[in-house]
Motif scaffolding. Structure first.
Motif, PDB file in Angstrom:
ATOM      1  N   ARG A 227      69.181-111.724 -24.265  1.00 13.91           N
ATOM      2  CA  ARG A 227      68.705-112.963 -24.864  1.00 13.91           C
ATOM      3  C   ARG A 227      68.696-112.830 -26.384  1.00 13.91           C
ATOM      4  O   ARG A 227      67.958-112.041 -26.949  1.00 13.91           O
ATOM      5  CB  ARG A 227      67.309-113.268 -24.360  1.00 13.91           C
ATOM      6  CG  ARG A 227      67.033-114.741 -24.356  1.00 13.91           C
ATOM      7  CD  ARG A 227      65.816-114.994 -23.530  1.00 13.91           C
ATOM      8  NE  ARG A 227      65.076-116.073 -24.136  1.00 13.91           N
ATOM      9  CZ  ARG A 227      63.780-116.108 -24.211  1.00 13.91           C
ATOM     10  NH1 ARG A 227      63.068-115.118 -23.738  1.00 13.91           N
ATOM     11  NH2 ARG A 227      63.183-117.132 -24.758  1.00 13.91           N
ATOM     12  N   ARG A 229      68.045-113.599 -30.191  1.00 12.69           N
ATOM     13  CA  ARG A 229      66.988-114.243 -30.971  1.00 12.69           C
ATOM     14  C   ARG A 229      67.515-115.507 -31.652  1.00 12.69           C
ATOM     15  O   ARG A 229      66.796-116.452 -31.873  1.00 12.69           O
ATOM     16  CB  ARG A 229      66.455-113.264 -32.022  1.00 12.69           C
ATOM     17  CG  ARG A 229      65.655-112.129 -31.399  1.00 12.69           C
ATOM     18  CD  ARG A 229      64.291-112.648 -30.935  1.00 12.69           C
ATOM     19  NE  ARG A 229      63.564-111.637 -30.174  1.00 12.69           N
ATOM     20  CZ  ARG A 229      63.587-111.550 -28.853  1.00 12.69           C
ATOM     21  NH1 ARG A 229      64.294-112.389 -28.139  1.00 12.69           N
ATOM     22  NH2 ARG A 229      62.903-110.631 -28.229  1.00 12.69           N
ATOM     23  N   SER A 232      66.798-118.952 -30.238  1.00 13.97           N
ATOM     24  CA  SER A 232      65.429-119.361 -29.968  1.00 13.97           C
ATOM     25  C   SER A 232      65.213-120.864 -30.138  1.00 13.97           C
ATOM     26  O   SER A 232      64.371-121.430 -29.473  1.00 13.97           O
ATOM     27  CB  SER A 232      64.465-118.575 -30.844  1.00 13.97           C
ATOM     28  OG  SER A 232      64.841-118.734 -32.189  1.00 13.97           O
ATOM     29  N   SER A 237      59.868-123.543 -29.059  1.00  9.09           N
ATOM     30  CA  SER A 237      59.487-122.137 -29.203  1.00  9.09           C
ATOM     31  C   SER A 237      58.368-121.751 -28.240  1.00  9.09           C
ATOM     32  O   SER A 237      58.254-120.609 -27.842  1.00  9.09           O
ATOM     33  CB  SER A 237      59.061-121.867 -30.636  1.00  9.09           C
ATOM     34  OG  SER A 237      57.992-122.723 -30.965  1.00  9.09           O
ATOM     35  N   ASN A 240      59.478-119.974 -25.051  1.00  5.86           N
ATOM     36  CA  ASN A 240      60.039-118.636 -25.055  1.00  5.86           C
ATOM     37  C   ASN A 240      58.953-117.576 -24.868  1.00  5.86           C
ATOM     38  O   ASN A 240      59.217-116.396 -24.897  1.00  5.86           O
ATOM     39  CB  ASN A 240      60.947-118.382 -26.272  1.00  5.86           C
ATOM     40  CG  ASN A 240      60.186-118.297 -27.570  1.00  5.86           C
ATOM     41  OD1 ASN A 240      58.959-118.233 -27.595  1.00  5.86           O
ATOM     42  ND2 ASN A 240      60.937-118.292 -28.662  1.00  5.86           N
TER      43      ASN A 240
HETATM   44  C1  LIG Z   1      60.297-117.818 -29.956  1.00  5.76           C
HETATM   45  O1  LIG Z   1      60.591-118.817 -30.922  1.00  5.76           O
HETATM   46  C2  LIG Z   1      60.080-118.557 -32.199  1.00  5.76           C
HETATM   47  C3  LIG Z   1      60.317-119.765 -33.072  1.00  5.76           C
HETATM   48  O2  LIG Z   1      61.606-120.260 -32.936  1.00  5.76           O
HETATM   49  C4  LIG Z   1      60.726-117.287 -32.741  1.00  5.76           C
HETATM   50  O3  LIG Z   1      60.213-116.994 -34.003  1.00  5.76           O
HETATM   51  C5  LIG Z   1      60.424-116.133 -31.778  1.00  5.76           C
HETATM   52  O4  LIG Z   1      61.086-114.972 -32.189  1.00  5.76           O
HETATM   53  C6  LIG Z   1      60.875-116.485 -30.371  1.00  5.76           C
HETATM   54  N1  LIG Z   1      60.439-115.455 -29.457  1.00  5.76           N
HETATM   55  C7  LIG Z   1      61.251-114.938 -28.532  1.00  5.76           C
HETATM   56  C8  LIG Z   1      60.642-113.907 -27.628  1.00  5.76           C
HETATM   57  O5  LIG Z   1      62.396-115.282 -28.400  1.00  5.76           O
END
Ligand SMILES: *[C@@H]1O[C@H](CO)[C@@H](O)[C@H](O)[C@H]1NC(C)=O
Ligand SMILES: *[C@@H]1O[C@H](CO)[C@@H](O)[C@H](O)[C@H]1NC(C)=O
Ligand SMILES: *[C@@H]1O[C@H](CO)[C@@H](O)[C@H](O)[C@H]1NC(C)=O
Ligand SMILES: *[C@@H]1O[C@H](CO)[C@@H](O)[C@H](O)[C@H]1NC(C)=O
Ligand SMILES: *[C@@H]1O[C@H](CO)[C@@H](O)[C@H](O)[C@H]1NC(C)=O
Ligand SMILES: *[C@@H]1O[C@H](CO)[C@@H](O)[C@H](O)[C@H]1NC(C)=O
Ligand SMILES: *[C@@H]1O[C@H](CO)[C@@H](O)[C@H](O)[C@H]1NC(C)=O
Length: 616
Positions: A227, A229, A232, A237, A240
């Motif tokens: 996955r 980043r 995202s 968000s 996630n």
């Molecule tokens: C979830 O989304 C936030 C904001 O977009 C991001 O900063 C963060 O890294 C994400 N976390 C994961 C586990 O993907």
């Protein structure tokens, strides 16, 4: 003359019967256009939601199809129809046959002496019950049927997620009743090589026909580990934070997956001949409690029923936000099944849908009746247990988005006629409201969506209502100012939500539940605007304000065109045939006189009122 009248009469009968045929076909086995639009829009709003949170309606194939129609290949037609009309969860029992060491759908073993002709349906007696079974109905055949549906619906318009829920059971060698001991093992050991070739001996092989559409636990692992980043922003968000199932959009349109298969229950007999779920199986199928933590509940569990009714009937007094967060982040694939003792009613089914469940119809009979109007040739005894009635009754109640009335009421909601829809085949057109965005400035545009106590409804975008503001990074947190009432357009344009909130709409059943809870708790009266409309293309509901375009605009237009053309095409053919006969039998002077008479009348009228008539 007489001949012509006859022919015209016959043609009219043909045209009308064609027309009524179309009407009957609309409900079953083909989805109605309204339900189709409702199901599609519900799918579209949830695109960014992880797949373990997506809900629909399910059917137990054993209770509603095979027990009634027989465990036969013919019954697969019903399975296909269920998928066609929008059922997205299929529950089915798989039987491990200890005599043959194969998986099968028929709940009992075939007598050896009945396996010489494989395509006939034989009576199978087992466990004090009788079943009609055909040897050709293998699990593989069922999977092929599902696969054929997946291929046919693999378009942007129709693509969807299908869940298959398996309960594993045994056809156990020990005689079910001790007093039936005889040389029974021989009775079930066929020597017909064609019979022996049927069926698969592992679960993985049984599902092989689905091919790459199946989202396997190995796919899940790969997805989780890889996955990125950078992806995202594909989720809100908030989501996630979950176990990281792919979003519906990625699942369907970037990974090209369609199916999740889950073993919800392992009820196999403990014996030396039993089946052991292998590690290969676990790489293919999710096994509840092993490589998946699903929520499989029963309507007979009073605790569950109580929890749901608390959520639905909560007057917003308690702060339930934590509970909503927990549900949408920590519980996965929520399913609730009924049974023959306690069956779903309209109300209980709607409540469970509100609570974020996929309800699975798992009783043989339901108390449903066909609507009194229209189809009067329906036989009385069909009521209560015919599959079309049951599914037609519950399908419109199974959406967490649209209110049932928006789908089923004539000339209301999604049934409201369209501005450029020329179909004038309804007799009761008087006072019909259209969804048109009027050319003049009459300020009517039934193209925007509110939330009401029973669900989403289409309203005139120019009406003034409060509007829903959702916290950007916390979708179960809402704000509505009851004193600010605006037209949809202004609600969108004014960006008048508190800091951190935006004018929005629920993307998931739980978000909807939290919004309704907020509305009740803060004494706000329905309806409330949400950011959903179909202003650009009718029945293509989008979020993001009045100028958002429909993601599949061209396809929709084509489809609509086809729908507009189809009925007029039939009429056109009939007219051409009529013209042909008219020419053929044209010996009638009265007709020409009459024409002349009309021409004269028109000319006189033109002279009298000074119109420039067409020169004759
Ligand atoms: C979830 O989304 C936030 C904001 O977009 C991001 O900063 C963060 O890294 C994400 N976390 C994961 C586990 O993907
Ligand atoms: C097949 O065998 C079973 C058990 O031996 C017997 O009860 C049944 O009547 C037989 N059926 C036919 C069609 O011979
Ligand atoms: C076998 O036993 C069951 C229950 O004990 C009984 O109902 C049934 O009649 C018996 N069958 C025969 C053939 O004796
Ligand atoms: C499963 O069984 C069917 C026969 O019923 C066979 O055609 C098919 O190849 C088997 N699938 C696998 C993967 O062995
Ligand atoms: C009913 O549901 C609750 C909560 O999930 C669970 O703890 C309990 O075991 C269930 N009861 C039965 C009889 O399954
Ligand atoms: C479905 O119904 C059957 C028969 O009523 C029952 O035994 C079974 O437990 C039900 N399935 C679920 C998942 O509740
Ligand atoms: C559900 O509602 C429909 C329409 O109002 C009604 O005809 C039907 O009988 C109801 N079904 C049940 C199971 O209550």
């Amino acid at each position: 003359m007489i001949i012509r009248t006859y022919i015209t009469g016959i043609l009219l009968i043909v045209v009308f019967s064609l027309k009524s045929l179309c009407v009957t076909l609309e409900n079953w086995p083909v989805i109605t256009p309204q339900l189709d639009a409702a199901v599609r829009s519900q799918r579209d709003v949830s695109n960014s939601i992880p797949i373990d949170q997506i809900t629909g309606i399910g059917v137990s194939l054993n209770r509603l199809v095979f027990d009634k129609k027989g465990y036969t290949t013919k019954a697969l037609d019903d399975v296909r129809t269920l998928l066609n009309v929008g059922v997205q969860t299929l529950m089915v029992d798989l039987f491990w046959n200890e005599f043959t060491n194969k998986w099968q759908l028929c709940p009992g073993p075939f007598f050896a002496n009945a396996t010489s002709d494989l395509s006939t349906t034989t009576e199978v007696k087992w466990d004090q019950k009788k079943y009609k079974c055909e040897a050709y109905l293998t699990i593989d055949r069922l999977m092929q049927t599902i696969n054929a549906y997946l291929l046919d619906s693999n378009t942007n318009l129709d693509v969807n997620i299908i869940q298959i829920l398996f309960s594993l059971k045994s056809i156990h060698k020990d005689p079910p009743l001790k007093n039936e001991t005889h040389a029974y093992e021989l009775d079930f050991s066929s020597s017909n090589p064609y019979f022996l070739a049927l069926g698969n001996s592992t679960l993985k092989d049984s599902l092989a026909s689905i091919g790459t559409y199946l989202f396997t636990p190995s796919n899940f692992l790969t997805y989780k580990n890889g996955r990125r980043r950078s992806d995202s922003d594909e989720y809100n968000s908030f989501y996630n934070l979950t176990e990281a199932f792919p979003s519906q959009y990625n699942f369907l349109l970037s990974d090209y997956k369609r199916i999740v298969a889950i073993i919800i229950e392992d009820d196999m007999a403990k014996s030396s001949d039993t089946y052991h779920i292998s590690s290969l199986d676990k790489e293919t199928i999710f096994v509840e409690g092993t490589n998946l933590d699903a929520t499989i509940d029963s309507i007979s569990n009073a605790t569950i029923v109580g929890q749901c009714s608390e959520l639905v009937n909560s007057q917003g007094a308690n702060n339930l936000t934590n509970k909503f967060d927990y549900m949408s982040l920590k519980s996965h694939f929520r399913v609730i099944a009924d049974n023959n003792q306690t069956t779903f009613t309209n109300n209980s089914l709607s409540d469970f849908v509100r609570c974020g469940y996929t309800p699975v119809l798992n009783a043989s009979m339901y108390n449903v009746y066909e609507d009194d109007n229209e189809d009067d040739d329906v036989e009385e005894e069909d009521v209560n247990d015919s599959l079309p009635f049951i599914v037609n009754n519950f399908m419109p109640l199974s959406l967490w988005t649209w209110a049932e009335s928006e789908i089923t009421n004539r000339h209301q909601g999604l049934n409201m006629s369209d501005s450029n829809d020329q179909d004038d085949d309804d007799d009761d057109d008087i006072n019909k409201v259209t969804r048109s965005i009027a050319q003049d400035n009459s300020k009517i545009a039934y193209r925007c969506v509110v939330i009401d106590s029973t669900g989403w409804k289409i309203r005139n975008c120019y009406e003034q209502h409060p509007y829903a503001c959702q916290k950007t990074d916390h979708p179960n947190d809402w704000f509505i100012d009851p004193k600010k009432r605006k037209e949809y357009f202004h609600a969108f344009l004014d960006k008048d939500c508190p800091k951190g909130y935006t004018f929005s709409n629920p993307l998931l059943s739980i978000e909807m539940l939290s919004l309704m809870d907020y509305i009740k708790g803060n004494d706000i009266s329905y309806p409330v605007w949400m950011d959903i409309n179909d202003i650009t293309v009718s029945n293509c509901f989008v979020t993001g304000g009045p100028y958002s375009s429909c993601p599949y605009q061209r396809t929709v237009t084509k489809l609509k065109l086809a729908r507009l053309i189809a009925p007029s095409f039939i009429v056109a053919v009939a007219v051409i045939v009529l013209i042909f006969f008219e020419k053929f039998f044209r010996t009638n002077p009265i007709q020409t006189n009459r024409k002349r008479h009309w021409k004269k009348a028109i000319n006189e009228y033109d002279k009298k009122y000074g119109y420039e008539g067409v020169p004759s």
